[in-house]
Write a protein that holds these residues in place. Structure first.
Motif, mmCIF file in Angstrom:
data_model
loop_
_atom_site.group_PDB
_atom_site.id
_atom_site.type_symbol
_atom_site.label_atom_id
_atom_site.label_comp_id
_atom_site.label_asym_id
_atom_site.label_seq_id
_atom_site.Cartn_x
_atom_site.Cartn_y
_atom_site.Cartn_z
ATOM 1 N N ALA A 169 0.814 -1.218 0.000
ATOM 2 C CA ALA A 169 0.000 0.000 0.000
ATOM 3 C C ALA A 169 0.845 1.265 0.000
ATOM 4 O O ALA A 169 1.840 1.366 0.709
ATOM 5 N N ASP A 170 0.428 2.238 -0.807
ATOM 6 C CA ASP A 170 0.923 3.602 -0.692
ATOM 7 C C ASP A 170 0.037 4.402 0.249
ATOM 8 O O ASP A 170 0.498 5.312 0.944
ATOM 9 N N ILE A 171 -1.259 4.077 0.248
ATOM 10 C CA ILE A 171 -2.242 4.721 1.118
ATOM 11 C C ILE A 171 -3.105 3.626 1.731
ATOM 12 O O ILE A 171 -3.572 2.727 1.026
ATOM 13 N N VAL A 172 -3.304 3.688 3.050
ATOM 14 C CA VAL A 172 -4.183 2.744 3.740
ATOM 15 C C VAL A 172 -5.398 3.495 4.271
ATOM 16 O O VAL A 172 -5.254 4.529 4.940
ATOM 17 N N ILE A 173 -6.579 2.998 3.960
ATOM 18 C CA ILE A 173 -7.822 3.558 4.484
ATOM 19 C C ILE A 173 -8.359 2.592 5.522
ATOM 20 O O ILE A 173 -8.634 1.427 5.226
ATOM 21 N N ASP A 174 -8.511 3.083 6.749
ATOM 22 C CA ASP A 174 -8.984 2.257 7.851
ATOM 23 C C ASP A 174 -10.506 2.195 7.824
ATOM 24 O O ASP A 174 -11.178 3.208 8.011
ATOM 25 N N ASN A 175 -11.039 0.993 7.602
ATOM 26 C CA ASN A 175 -12.495 0.840 7.583
ATOM 27 C C ASN A 175 -12.932 -0.193 8.611
ATOM 28 O O ASN A 175 -13.776 -1.040 8.344
ATOM 29 N N ASP A 176 -12.328 -0.108 9.786
ATOM 30 C CA ASP A 176 -12.695 -1.020 10.869
ATOM 31 C C ASP A 176 -13.893 -0.487 11.659
ATOM 32 O O ASP A 176 -14.472 -1.225 12.453
ATOM 33 N N GLY A 177 -14.228 0.769 11.426
ATOM 34 C CA GLY A 177 -15.300 1.385 12.195
ATOM 35 C C GLY A 177 -16.567 1.572 11.381
ATOM 36 O O GLY A 177 -16.735 1.005 10.301
ATOM 37 N N PRO A 178 -17.474 2.393 11.878
ATOM 38 C CA PRO A 178 -18.744 2.641 11.187
ATOM 39 C C PRO A 178 -18.555 3.473 9.922
ATOM 40 O O PRO A 178 -17.534 4.138 9.731
ATOM 41 N N LEU A 179 -19.576 3.457 9.072
ATOM 42 C CA LEU A 179 -19.510 4.102 7.762
ATOM 43 C C LEU A 179 -19.243 5.598 7.862
ATOM 44 O O LEU A 179 -18.520 6.159 7.028
ATOM 45 N N GLU A 180 -19.762 6.245 8.884
ATOM 46 C CA GLU A 180 -19.596 7.702 8.984
ATOM 47 C C GLU A 180 -18.136 8.101 9.194
ATOM 48 O O GLU A 180 -17.769 9.252 8.939
ATOM 49 N N LYS A 181 -17.312 7.167 9.633
ATOM 50 C CA LYS A 181 -15.882 7.457 9.784
ATOM 51 C C LYS A 181 -15.104 7.233 8.492
ATOM 52 O O LYS A 181 -13.953 7.659 8.375
ATOM 53 N N LEU A 182 -15.728 6.566 7.535
ATOM 54 C CA LEU A 182 -15.043 6.245 6.282
ATOM 55 C C LEU A 182 -15.040 7.423 5.314
ATOM 56 O O LEU A 182 -14.005 7.751 4.722
ATOM 57 N N GLU A 183 -16.179 8.067 5.168
ATOM 58 C CA GLU A 183 -16.312 9.111 4.135
ATOM 59 C C GLU A 183 -15.291 10.245 4.283
ATOM 60 O O GLU A 183 -14.684 10.655 3.295
ATOM 61 N N PRO A 184 -15.054 10.776 5.485
ATOM 62 C CA PRO A 184 -14.053 11.849 5.594
ATOM 63 C C PRO A 184 -12.648 11.394 5.179
ATOM 64 O O PRO A 184 -11.899 12.174 4.584
ATOM 65 N N GLN A 185 -12.313 10.137 5.477
ATOM 66 C CA GLN A 185 -11.007 9.618 5.059
ATOM 67 C C GLN A 185 -10.893 9.577 3.541
ATOM 68 O O GLN A 185 -9.882 9.974 2.962
ATOM 69 N N VAL A 186 -11.941 9.080 2.911
ATOM 70 C CA VAL A 186 -11.906 8.937 1.448
ATOM 71 C C VAL A 186 -11.876 10.299 0.778
ATOM 72 O O VAL A 186 -11.200 10.498 -0.238
ATOM 73 N N ARG A 187 -12.568 11.278 1.346
ATOM 74 C CA ARG A 187 -12.552 12.623 0.778
ATOM 75 C C ARG A 187 -11.138 13.201 0.805
ATOM 76 O O ARG A 187 -10.691 13.839 -0.154
ATOM 77 N N GLU A 188 -10.423 12.965 1.904
ATOM 78 C CA GLU A 188 -9.044 13.452 1.998
ATOM 79 C C GLU A 188 -8.132 12.728 1.013
ATOM 80 O O GLU A 188 -7.235 13.339 0.415
ATOM 81 N N VAL A 189 -8.352 11.443 0.856
ATOM 82 C CA VAL A 189 -7.570 10.679 -0.122
ATOM 83 C C VAL A 189 -7.819 11.215 -1.528
ATOM 84 O O VAL A 189 -6.890 11.357 -2.335
ATOM 85 N N TRP A 190 -9.078 11.544 -1.828
ATOM 86 C CA TRP A 190 -9.396 12.078 -3.157
ATOM 87 C C TRP A 190 -8.659 13.389 -3.410
ATOM 88 O O TRP A 190 -8.147 13.617 -4.506
ATOM 89 N N LYS A 191 -8.588 14.233 -2.405
ATOM 90 C CA LYS A 191 -7.844 15.489 -2.555
ATOM 91 C C LYS A 191 -6.382 15.205 -2.897
ATOM 92 O O LYS A 191 -5.776 15.874 -3.744
ATOM 93 N N GLU A 192 -5.808 14.218 -2.231
ATOM 94 C CA GLU A 192 -4.418 13.847 -2.487
ATOM 95 C C GLU A 192 -4.248 13.282 -3.898
ATOM 96 O O GLU A 192 -3.282 13.606 -4.605
ATOM 97 N N LEU A 193 -5.195 12.462 -4.319
ATOM 98 C CA LEU A 193 -5.103 11.873 -5.666
ATOM 99 C C LEU A 193 -5.188 12.942 -6.747
ATOM 100 O O LEU A 193 -4.415 12.917 -7.718
#
Length: 205
Positions: A169-193
């Motif tokens: 992995a170059d980027i790891v997205i932690d999805n061990d928690g509820p869905l509401e914690k996932l979206e902010p992570q993915v949004r930040e990853v999208w900004k980086e991409l």
């Protein structure tokens, strides 16, 4: 164009991450969907699978009986390798066609469940791994997909380990928690991409 390999273990939530990235503007190349297309009735792919596994893996309407084939290959690594040897080259060819149709400034996300297992890291500018603990994966497969615990463990055992996936992995997205914690992570990853795509910045071999 920035090419991204997106992967994660079964039940880790990769499909939800994929959906979010598309909603932000990513071009998606979905290996699972393509894998279904290349073995539709009348295709050379389906003919090759029937030749390898026999007509018993067909449903009454002539389509591939996926649960039946899955019960065969996920219990036998050699037969799984045989199936992969048929399907993966076809998926790769179609994936390249879709990627070539994307624009020069696009972020192209390849949703590839078996990226780690098939040593495909070098095909992408960077790799995102959606990570969840084995316990979380098991809970989701049993609770959300209706698998028995035995079926779920068999599917998980047929894939790379959590450590093997994280190693590519170059980027790891932690999805061990509820869905509401996932979206902010993915949004930040999208900004980086998008930043990397616009500047031509990504890891090189």
């Amino acid at each position: 164009m920035l090419t991204v390999g997106l992967t994660g273990g079964i039940g880790a939530g990769k499909s939800e991450v994929s959906r979010l990235l598309v909603s932000y503007g990513a071009v998606l190349v979905d290996a699972d969907r393509i894998a279904r297309e290349v073995v539709e009735p009348g295709t050379p792919g389906l003919a090759a699978v029937v030749d390898a596994f026999g007509p018993g893996i067909l449903a009454a309407d002539g389509t591939l009986d996926r649960p039946k084939l899955g019960s065969i290959v996920f219990a036998d690594p050699e037969r799984l390798a045989t199936l992969n040897g048929i399907v993966h080259p076809l998926v790769g060819e179609r994936s390249r066609e879709l990627e070539q149709a994307a624009g020069p400034d696009d972020v192209v996300v390849h949703d590839v469940p078996l990226l780690t297992e098939n040593n495909l890291r070098s095909l992408y500018d960077l790799v995102i791994v959606v990570d969840a603990s084995p316990e979380t994966q098991l809970d989701r497969l049993v609770g959300l997909r209706g698998m028995t615990e035995s079926e779920a463990r068999s599917r998980m055992a047929a894939q790379a380990t959590r450590e093997q996936r994280r190693a590519v992995a170059d980027i790891v997205i932690d999805n061990d928690g509820p869905l509401e914690k996932l979206e902010p992570q993915v949004r930040e990853v999208w900004k980086e991409l998008t930043r990397r795509a616009s500047r031509g910045e990504w890891p090189t071999e």
